[in-house]
Write an enzyme that holds these catalytic residues in place. Structure first.
Site, PDB file in Angstrom:
ATOM      1  N   PRO A 150       0.805  -1.230   0.000  1.00  0.00           N
ATOM      2  CA  PRO A 150       0.000   0.000   0.000  1.00  0.00           C
ATOM      3  C   PRO A 150       0.833   1.273   0.000  1.00  0.00           C
ATOM      4  O   PRO A 150       0.445   2.274  -0.602  1.00  0.00           O
ATOM      5  CB  PRO A 150      -0.822  -0.132   1.286  1.00  0.00           C
ATOM      6  CG  PRO A 150      -0.969  -1.610   1.477  1.00  0.00           C
ATOM      7  CD  PRO A 150       0.335  -2.191   1.014  1.00  0.00           C
ATOM      8  N   ALA A 152       4.343   1.195  -0.754  1.00  0.00           N
ATOM      9  CA  ALA A 152       5.633   0.910  -1.396  1.00  0.00           C
ATOM     10  C   ALA A 152       5.379   0.314  -2.771  1.00  0.00           C
ATOM     11  O   ALA A 152       5.137  -0.886  -2.897  1.00  0.00           O
ATOM     12  CB  ALA A 152       6.461  -0.041  -0.536  1.00  0.00           C
ATOM     13  N   SER A 154       6.850   1.877  -6.575  1.00  0.00           N
ATOM     14  CA  SER A 154       8.148   2.044  -7.221  1.00  0.00           C
ATOM     15  C   SER A 154       9.282   2.123  -6.197  1.00  0.00           C
ATOM     16  O   SER A 154      10.426   1.782  -6.492  1.00  0.00           O
ATOM     17  CB  SER A 154       8.138   3.323  -8.079  1.00  0.00           C
ATOM     18  OG  SER A 154       7.192   3.222  -9.119  1.00  0.00           O
ATOM     19  N   PHE A 178      -1.943  -4.673  -5.113  1.00  0.00           N
ATOM     20  CA  PHE A 178      -1.894  -4.573  -6.582  1.00  0.00           C
ATOM     21  C   PHE A 178      -1.163  -5.765  -7.196  1.00  0.00           C
ATOM     22  O   PHE A 178      -0.391  -5.604  -8.142  1.00  0.00           O
ATOM     23  CB  PHE A 178      -1.223  -3.269  -7.032  1.00  0.00           C
ATOM     24  CG  PHE A 178      -1.709  -2.043  -6.316  1.00  0.00           C
ATOM     25  CD1 PHE A 178      -3.056  -1.740  -6.247  1.00  0.00           C
ATOM     26  CD2 PHE A 178      -0.802  -1.176  -5.709  1.00  0.00           C
ATOM     27  CE1 PHE A 178      -3.502  -0.602  -5.584  1.00  0.00           C
ATOM     28  CE2 PHE A 178      -1.231  -0.032  -5.052  1.00  0.00           C
ATOM     29  CZ  PHE A 178      -2.592   0.248  -4.989  1.00  0.00           C
ATOM     30  N   ILE A 179      -1.417  -6.958  -6.673  1.00  0.00           N
ATOM     31  CA  ILE A 179      -0.686  -8.144  -7.125  1.00  0.00           C
ATOM     32  C   ILE A 179      -1.454  -8.826  -8.259  1.00  0.00           C
ATOM     33  O   ILE A 179      -2.510  -9.427  -8.032  1.00  0.00           O
ATOM     34  CB  ILE A 179      -0.447  -9.129  -5.964  1.00  0.00           C
ATOM     35  CG1 ILE A 179       0.216  -8.403  -4.791  1.00  0.00           C
ATOM     36  CG2 ILE A 179       0.383 -10.306  -6.448  1.00  0.00           C
ATOM     37  CD1 ILE A 179       1.499  -7.676  -5.145  1.00  0.00           C
ATOM     38  N   GLU A 265      11.127  -6.557 -16.784  1.00  0.00           N
ATOM     39  CA  GLU A 265       9.725  -6.183 -16.638  1.00  0.00           C
ATOM     40  C   GLU A 265       9.407  -4.912 -17.422  1.00  0.00           C
ATOM     41  O   GLU A 265       8.398  -4.832 -18.137  1.00  0.00           O
ATOM     42  CB  GLU A 265       9.391  -5.984 -15.157  1.00  0.00           C
ATOM     43  CG  GLU A 265       7.968  -5.513 -14.897  1.00  0.00           C
ATOM     44  CD  GLU A 265       7.684  -5.282 -13.427  1.00  0.00           C
ATOM     45  OE1 GLU A 265       6.611  -4.720 -13.121  1.00  0.00           O
ATOM     46  OE2 GLU A 265       8.525  -5.658 -12.581  1.00  0.00           O
ATOM     47  N   ARG A 291     -15.143   5.883 -42.626  1.00  0.00           N
ATOM     48  CA  ARG A 291     -16.107   6.762 -41.949  1.00  0.00           C
ATOM     49  C   ARG A 291     -16.227   8.075 -42.714  1.00  0.00           C
ATOM     50  O   ARG A 291     -15.231   8.756 -42.966  1.00  0.00           O
ATOM     51  CB  ARG A 291     -15.634   7.044 -40.518  1.00  0.00           C
ATOM     52  CG  ARG A 291     -16.546   7.985 -39.736  1.00  0.00           C
ATOM     53  CD  ARG A 291     -17.824   7.281 -39.315  1.00  0.00           C
ATOM     54  NE  ARG A 291     -18.559   8.078 -38.346  1.00  0.00           N
ATOM     55  CZ  ARG A 291     -19.481   9.003 -38.662  1.00  0.00           C
ATOM     56  NH1 ARG A 291     -19.759   9.232 -39.930  1.00  0.00           N
ATOM     57  NH2 ARG A 291     -20.101   9.671 -37.727  1.00  0.00           N
ATOM     58  N   HIS A 361     -12.318   8.279 -33.680  1.00  0.00           N
ATOM     59  CA  HIS A 361     -13.478   7.392 -33.730  1.00  0.00           C
ATOM     60  C   HIS A 361     -14.755   8.131 -33.345  1.00  0.00           C
ATOM     61  O   HIS A 361     -15.857   7.575 -33.491  1.00  0.00           O
ATOM     62  CB  HIS A 361     -13.289   6.195 -32.793  1.00  0.00           C
ATOM     63  CG  HIS A 361     -12.538   5.045 -33.413  1.00  0.00           C
ATOM     64  ND1 HIS A 361     -11.176   5.074 -33.625  1.00  0.00           N
ATOM     65  CD2 HIS A 361     -12.967   3.850 -33.873  1.00  0.00           C
ATOM     66  CE1 HIS A 361     -10.800   3.931 -34.170  1.00  0.00           C
ATOM     67  NE2 HIS A 361     -11.855   3.181 -34.341  1.00  0.00           N
ATOM     68  N   GLY A 363     -17.890   9.585 -31.413  1.00  0.00           N
ATOM     69  CA  GLY A 363     -18.741   9.040 -30.364  1.00  0.00           C
ATOM     70  C   GLY A 363     -18.543   7.554 -30.154  1.00  0.00           C
ATOM     71  O   GLY A 363     -18.596   7.062 -29.018  1.00  0.00           O
TER      72      GLY A 363
END
Length: 400
Positions: A150, A152, A154, A178-179, A265, A291, A361, A363
């Site tokens: 929570p 720690a 970066s 955040f795993i 990573e 379009r 794109h 809407g």
């Protein structure tokens, strides 16, 4: 087997499109990996991705299918049953997964193969490798990496999770946040403080912890803005006993292993962002060529053409730096500067690309049924995950 530096001469009828010029770093072997990964994505990911977005995870069967293809063994040394390739292979696969338009799928796969597995084949004991690597290569076991907390992210050295020695075990207490693959994984590479008497970065140790170990629980799964098909969770360790034999690498030297794998990573995340940017541009060019507005197709508007051309040039520059960085790493050269540059560059660029693609794109680009809308949400994580852009730029500045 690696074929060396033979450069692929692409034919007109192969599977490359206008956004993928031949690379001087791509061997015949890497080209085959690219094509097979692309076919797998079209066959196994694209038809099911929307369902996985709703479910908040990818099925275990996807990992076993990737294992059957041999993609989880690309980086594993041949002595351990793998192919023994390097960072160029990782970047190639990550780029193709990025083109799936489902960032969460890319994240789940990459966390297993590029964030968790490298710690085992680089640092783990032969006993741990024998026990876990074959099942992780086959996709039978899913891996996760538990470093972030929570307070720690970066700043790895700021972690508060503790592991206290008690005979032939360590007692672990702490929370990891955040795993990715947190609730679906079978094994976790866990980082914890094992010595508070030294500088923060000198007292971190890595452990391998199996799901089901007493004291290890999934506190909750997390509801995210993007990468919705990636299972992300909060993990809690309460008096969790981990055997000393489950230490990965040297005691109190885990920080350095984490920093080394950060290069891998960050390179993989940059390559995935490259794939996302290329796919978004390809989809948008196709859209504006059909379009119509004010009596003409949007492609007829010079402002739109020039903006897309400008973004394509920036994406190509990012592509060259990604594969050059991968090549440097494969040559055993230090590439902290280059990897930090390209992680920062591609993280910001993919968001610039998606902003313009949503705009062009109109809407429809704002509708949840649009792949472009989903990709714009997924892209927002790139400047945060794996090292925030500001942290990456600070790394570059240190080398100046």
């Amino acid at each position: 087997m690696h074929t060396g530096t033979t450069v692929v001469q692409w034919k007109k009828d192969d599977e490359r499109n206008w956004l993928e010029p031949p690379s001087i770093y791509e061997t015949e072997e890497l080209a085959a990996i690219r094509v097979e990964t692309r076919r797998f994505v079209e066959r196994e990911v694209v038809p099911h991705g929307e369902k996985w977005e709703d479910e908040g995870r990818v099925p275990r069967e996807l990992f076993t299918k990737l294992g059957e293809m041999g993609l989880f063994g690309l980086r594993i040394p041949e002595s351990r049953g793998g192919v023994g390739l390097g960072h160029l292979a990782s970047a190639t696969v990550a780029e193709e997964l990025g083109k799936s338009t489902f960032g969460g799928v890319m994240a789940s796969v990459a966390v297993h193969s590029e964030l968790a597995m490298p710690y085992l084949y680089r640092y783990a004991s032969p006993e741990l490798q024998d026990k876990y690597l074959p099942r992780m290569m086959s996709g039978e076991m899913i891996g996760a990496l538990a470093v972030s907390e929570p307070d720690a992210g970066s700043d790895v050295a700021a972690m508060k999770t503790r592991a206290i020695g008690d005979g032939d075990e360590f007692v672990v207490n702490g929370t990891k946040m955040f795993i990715s693959n947190g609730s679906s994984c079978d094994v976790v590479v866990l980082s914890a403080k094992t010595d508070l008497a030294v500088a923060p970065h000198r007292g971190i140790t890595l452990f391998l912890v199996e799901k089901g170990t007493s004291g290890f629980s999934v506190s909750r799964t997390l509801d995210k803005h993007g990468w919705r098909s990636s299972d992300t969770a909060e993990l809690v360790f309460e008096d969790c006993r981990v055997p000393v034999k489950n230490i990965i690498g040297e005691r109190n030297r885990g920080f350095y292993a984490i920093m080394r794998n950060f290069q891998n990573e960050r390179l993989v995340l940059a390559a995935a962002a490259l794939g996302e940017a290329k796919k978004a541009l390809e989809m948008t060019v196709e859209y504006v060529k059909t379009r119509r507005a004010f009596g003409k197709v949007l492609w007829a508007k010079q402002a739109i053409r020039l903006k897309l051309a400008e973004l394509a040039a920036a994406v190509e520059a990012g592509s060259q730096l990604i594969y050059h960085s991968a090549w440097l790493l494969d040559q055993g050269q230090g590439a902290v500067r280059e990897v930090s540059m390209v992680k920062a560059f591609m993280s910001e660029l993919v968001n610039r690309v998606l902003y313009s693609c949503v705009q062009f794109h109109g809407g429809m680009g704002y509708m949840r049924e649009s792949a472009i809308e989903r990709m714009s949400r997924d892209a927002r994580l790139h400047p945060i995950g794996g090292g925030a852009t500001e942290v990456m730029l600070e790394e570059v500045a240190k080398k100046m």
